[in-house]
Write an enzyme that holds these catalytic residues in place. Structure first.
Site, PDB file in Angstrom:
ATOM      1  N   HIS A 244       0.822  -1.321   0.015  1.00 33.86           N
ATOM      2  CA  HIS A 244      -0.072  -0.006  -0.117  1.00 33.86           C
ATOM      3  C   HIS A 244       0.740   1.377  -0.293  1.00 33.86           C
ATOM      4  CE1 HIS A 244       0.514  -0.689   4.407  1.00 33.86           C
ATOM      5  NE2 HIS A 244       0.273   0.358   4.439  1.00 33.86           N
ATOM      6  N   ASP A 245       2.102   1.244   0.781  1.00 34.56           N
ATOM      7  CA  ASP A 245       2.940   2.434   0.634  1.00 34.56           C
ATOM      8  C   ASP A 245       4.100   2.417  -0.005  1.00 34.56           C
ATOM      9  OD1 ASP A 245       1.280   4.056   2.246  1.00 34.56           O
ATOM     10  OD2 ASP A 245       2.162   3.355   4.246  1.00 34.56           O
ATOM     11  N   LYS A 248       5.777   5.578  -1.096  1.00 32.79           N
ATOM     12  CA  LYS A 248       6.821   6.299  -0.266  1.00 32.79           C
ATOM     13  C   LYS A 248       8.083   6.273  -0.755  1.00 32.79           C
ATOM     14  CE  LYS A 248       4.015   6.361   3.961  1.00 32.79           C
ATOM     15  NZ  LYS A 248       3.739   5.893   5.107  1.00 32.79           N
ATOM     16  N   HIS A 273       2.178   9.901  -2.537  1.00 34.87           N
ATOM     17  CA  HIS A 273       2.748   8.481  -2.460  1.00 34.87           C
ATOM     18  C   HIS A 273       1.768   7.455  -3.024  1.00 34.87           C
ATOM     19  CE1 HIS A 273       0.538   8.113   1.438  1.00 34.87           C
ATOM     20  NE2 HIS A 273       0.628   6.818   1.507  1.00 34.87           N
ATOM     21  N   HIS A 299      -5.767   3.913  -0.703  1.00 33.88           N
ATOM     22  CA  HIS A 299      -6.060   3.589   0.780  1.00 33.88           C
ATOM     23  C   HIS A 299      -6.030   4.860   1.596  1.00 33.88           C
ATOM     24  CE1 HIS A 299      -1.565   4.089   0.376  1.00 33.88           C
ATOM     25  NE2 HIS A 299      -1.536   4.264   1.821  1.00 33.88           N
ATOM     26  N   HIS A 300      -5.916   6.178   0.983  1.00 33.07           N
ATOM     27  CA  HIS A 300      -6.247   7.464   1.767  1.00 33.07           C
ATOM     28  C   HIS A 300      -7.505   7.982   1.332  1.00 33.07           C
ATOM     29  CE1 HIS A 300      -2.595   7.075   4.179  1.00 33.07           C
ATOM     30  NE2 HIS A 300      -1.922   6.864   3.298  1.00 33.07           N
ATOM     31  N   ASP A 328      -4.472   0.233   7.973  1.00 33.21           N
ATOM     32  CA  ASP A 328      -3.340   0.797   8.185  1.00 33.21           C
ATOM     33  C   ASP A 328      -3.559   1.835   8.956  1.00 33.21           C
ATOM     34  OD1 ASP A 328      -0.811   1.928   7.002  1.00 33.21           O
ATOM     35  OD2 ASP A 328      -1.920   3.283   6.028  1.00 33.21           O
TER      36      ASP A 328
HETATM   37  P1  C2E Z   1       1.249   6.792   8.337  1.00 25.96           P
HETATM   38  O1  C2E Z   1       2.283   7.022   9.343  1.00 25.96           O
HETATM   39  O2  C2E Z   1       1.547   5.191   8.049  1.00 25.96           O
HETATM   40  O3  C2E Z   1      -0.014   6.907   8.634  1.00 25.96           O
HETATM   41  C1  C2E Z   1      -1.181   6.335   7.945  1.00 25.96           C
HETATM   42  C2  C2E Z   1      -2.451   7.141   8.311  1.00 25.96           C
HETATM   43  O4  C2E Z   1      -2.723   6.884   9.810  1.00 25.96           O
HETATM   44  C3  C2E Z   1      -2.327   8.713   8.257  1.00 25.96           C
HETATM   45  O5  C2E Z   1      -2.613   9.091   6.950  1.00 25.96           O
HETATM   46  C4  C2E Z   1      -3.562   9.082   9.192  1.00 25.96           C
HETATM   47  O6  C2E Z   1      -4.629   8.861   8.581  1.00 25.96           O
HETATM   48  C5  C2E Z   1      -3.352   8.279  10.382  1.00 25.96           C
HETATM   49  N1  C2E Z   1      -2.674   8.591  11.450  1.00 25.96           N
HETATM   50  C6  C2E Z   1      -1.189   8.507  11.585  1.00 25.96           C
HETATM   51  N2  C2E Z   1      -0.877   9.112  12.905  1.00 25.96           N
HETATM   52  C7  C2E Z   1      -2.044   9.752  13.318  1.00 25.96           C
HETATM   53  C8  C2E Z   1      -2.437  10.495  14.349  1.00 25.96           C
HETATM   54  O7  C2E Z   1      -1.564  10.752  15.130  1.00 25.96           O
HETATM   55  N3  C2E Z   1      -3.626  11.075  14.655  1.00 25.96           N
HETATM   56  C9  C2E Z   1      -4.366  10.610  13.557  1.00 25.96           C
HETATM   57  N4  C2E Z   1      -5.781  11.208  13.832  1.00 25.96           N
HETATM   58  N5  C2E Z   1      -4.338   9.942  12.440  1.00 25.96           N
HETATM   59  C10 C2E Z   1      -3.180   9.375  12.310  1.00 25.96           C
HETATM   60  P2  C2E Z   1      -2.293  10.568   6.368  1.00 25.96           P
HETATM   61  O8  C2E Z   1      -2.511  11.448   7.354  1.00 25.96           O
HETATM   62  O9  C2E Z   1      -2.482  10.595   5.190  1.00 25.96           O
HETATM   63  O10 C2E Z   1      -0.381  10.489   6.468  1.00 25.96           O
HETATM   64  C11 C2E Z   1       0.120   9.518   5.305  1.00 25.96           C
HETATM   65  C12 C2E Z   1       1.358   9.589   5.672  1.00 25.96           C
HETATM   66  O11 C2E Z   1       2.036  10.886   5.300  1.00 25.96           O
HETATM   67  C13 C2E Z   1       1.594   8.983   6.891  1.00 25.96           C
HETATM   68  O12 C2E Z   1       1.765   7.472   7.005  1.00 25.96           O
HETATM   69  C14 C2E Z   1       3.146   9.573   7.272  1.00 25.96           C
HETATM   70  O13 C2E Z   1       4.151   8.612   6.303  1.00 25.96           O
HETATM   71  C15 C2E Z   1       3.053  10.810   6.454  1.00 25.96           C
HETATM   72  N6  C2E Z   1       2.786  11.860   7.516  1.00 25.96           N
HETATM   73  C16 C2E Z   1       1.357  12.038   7.926  1.00 25.96           C
HETATM   74  N7  C2E Z   1       1.541  13.266   9.098  1.00 25.96           N
HETATM   75  C17 C2E Z   1       2.650  13.495   9.475  1.00 25.96           C
HETATM   76  C18 C2E Z   1       3.610  14.294  10.092  1.00 25.96           C
HETATM   77  O14 C2E Z   1       2.975  14.982  10.698  1.00 25.96           O
HETATM   78  N8  C2E Z   1       4.915  14.076  10.196  1.00 25.96           N
HETATM   79  C19 C2E Z   1       5.852  13.287   8.973  1.00 25.96           C
HETATM   80  N9  C2E Z   1       6.854  13.149   9.268  1.00 25.96           N
HETATM   81  N10 C2E Z   1       4.813  12.431   8.320  1.00 25.96           N
HETATM   82  C20 C2E Z   1       3.394  12.326   8.339  1.00 25.96           C
HETATM   83 FE    FE Z   2      -0.224   5.627   2.773  1.00 25.19          FE
HETATM   84 FE    FE Z   3       1.204   1.990   6.259  1.00 25.41          FE
END
Ligand code: C2E
Ligand code: FE
Ligand code: FE
Ligand code: SIN
Ligand code: SIN
Length: 405
Positions: A244-245, A248, A273, A299-300, A328
């Protein structure tokens, strides 16, 4: 061989050649052989160099006596050497079949003998046996088909000469199908191994762990099972979720590994991504890759249409996209990320519930909440250790070379 037998062999050959799954194929071979000879039991050994692997077994009497669960335990796989001492080994070494009317009358002068251990252990009475080498097109003995107790009026009698003929020609059909199924199995294993390694490569850059993708795969399969998808559909979701990712891989380190929150510009890059993943996986004729592409792309998306990249909503989001979205996020929330610590379970659950019908498919949320016991087991089995997070950090090129040796 008469007309009827000939037709029977033809039909069996066709039935066998359409079965590409090895264990299903072996079971089919045994049940057909039982049908043709009236055998109460049967088993198959596959030959691998100087060893024979006991691979499949059926026994009507023991199945009735012990039931299917205990039966699985009884017929657990084991390995024996190829020598003339066992009846199966004898047929491999000599290429000749054995038709024994009564195993208790095997003369002590014979090269082989009957091993009564199994009979004693399970209270079974082996009388007649037909043991036939399975020889493929190259003339190699690839396995042995062993049939036990040809039944007539409820009593074991000797196998007939007509059985020898029909089973001999049947067993070479079986050998060819087995060789094909083994090739298919090797390909499938190579294929899935590659999927997991590629997915791991993407996740390592993300400082996530290999366990993350395994957990997401297992959660996704569990959700699809709960939804009532068929076994093949569930398996397909299991194997298409790890990638899925994969997109990235195309996101710069400065964004992907940023320890804090993203700016709106960085966020826009990050969201790519999904599209990058779909591009990497596009136009594949392989079903699992085609499915992986859909998962990577969708997936998003969110159930209310506020997700990315296409802002599609509800049932317009492919089912596998909706399933992996939930699996996820559940895992992302409960795990450590470069940008956040893991959340306690209650907080995770309350965020998911809040997203019911807005972020997530409401039906899937209910199924997840019903399955928390199984979810916890998966989480436990594939839990992250601190050392998993930097498996590759601090490794120098020279060390990498050593790792490969
Ligand atoms: P990921 O870390 O695998 O997170 C996948 C999804 O989990 C996120 O999609 C979001 O829907 C949810 N998620 C993760 N952490 C939290 C959280 O603390 N609170 C809430 N409410 N939901 C959370 P999203 O937001 O579309 O992010 C996609 C990817 O973008 C993330 O994959 C991560 O790789 C990156 N990302 C998102 N926010 C940040 C950030 O603040 N800093 C960094 N460095 N990367 C981020
Ligand atoms: Fe993703
Ligand atoms: Fe993931
Ligand atoms: C499927 O087996 O993939 C169909 C499951 C569903 O759409 O509910
Ligand atoms: C697909 O590629 O078939 C599904 C992705 C989409 O919603 O367009």
């Amino acid at each position: 061989m008469d007309e009827k037998n000939f037709q029977e062999i033809l039909d069996i050959g066709i039935a066998l050649s359409s079965e590409h799954d090895l264990s299903k194929l072996l079971d089919k071979i045994l049940s057909k052989a039982q049908e043709v000879t009236g055998a109460d039991g049967g088993s198959i050994y596959l030959v691998n160099k100087d060893k024979m692997i006991f691979k499949a077994s059926r026994n009507k009497t023991l199945l009735e006596k012990f039931g299917p669960e205990k039966m699985k335990e009884i017929v657990k796989t084991f390995v024996i050497p190829v020598t003339k001492k066992s009846m199966a080994g004898y047929t491999v070494v000599t290429g000749k079949l054995l038709n024994i009317p009564n195993v208790k009358n095997i003369p002590s002068s014979a090269d082989y003998s009957y091993d009564p251990t199994f009979d004693k252990k399970y209270g079974y009475d082996t009388v007649s046996m037909l043991v036939i080498p399975m020889i493929n097109r190259e003339g190699e003995v690839t396995g042995v088909l062993q049939l036990i107790n040809s039944m007539e009026n409820g009593k074991p009698v000797a196998f007939k000469t007509s059985h020898e003929k029909i089973i001999s020609s049947f067993s070479s059909q079986a050998a060819i199908s087995i060789t094909n199924a083994e090739l298919n199995e090797d390909l499938k294993n190579a294929h899935f191994d590659t999927i997991f390694r590629l997915s791991e490569a993407a996740e390592y850059r993300d400082k996530e762990t290999a366990n993350h993708i395994k957990r997401v795969s297992h959660y996704s399969r569990l959700l699809s099972e709960k939804l009532g998808c068929g076994p093949d559909a569930c398996e397909l979701i299991f194997w298409s979720s790890p990638m899925h990712d994969i997109g990235k891989l195309g996101i710069p380190d400065a964004i992907l590994q940023k320890p804090g929150p993203l700016t709106p510009e960085e966020r826009a890059v990050m969201e790519q991504h999904t599209v990058i993943g779909a591009l990497v996986l596009k136009d594949s004729p392989i079903p699992v890759i085609a499915k992986s592409r859909i998962v990577a792309l969708t997936h998003h998306e969110k159930y209310d249409g506020t997700g990315y990249p296409q802002k599609i909503k509800g049932e317009d989001i492919p089912l596998e996209g909706r399933i992996v979205a939930l699996a996820d996020v559940y895992d992302a929330l409960s795990s450590k990320r470069v940008y956040k610590p893991p959340m306690p379970e209650e907080k995770v659950i309350s965020i998911l519930k809040e997203g019911k019908g807005t972020h997530f498919d409401p039906v899937l949320i209910d199924l997840l909440l019903e399955s928390m016991k199984k979810i916890a087991e998966i989480k436990e089995e594939f839990s992250d250790k601190e050392s998993d997070y930097d498996k590759f950090s601090g490794i120098k090129t020279a060390d990498l070379k050593n790792l490969l040796q």
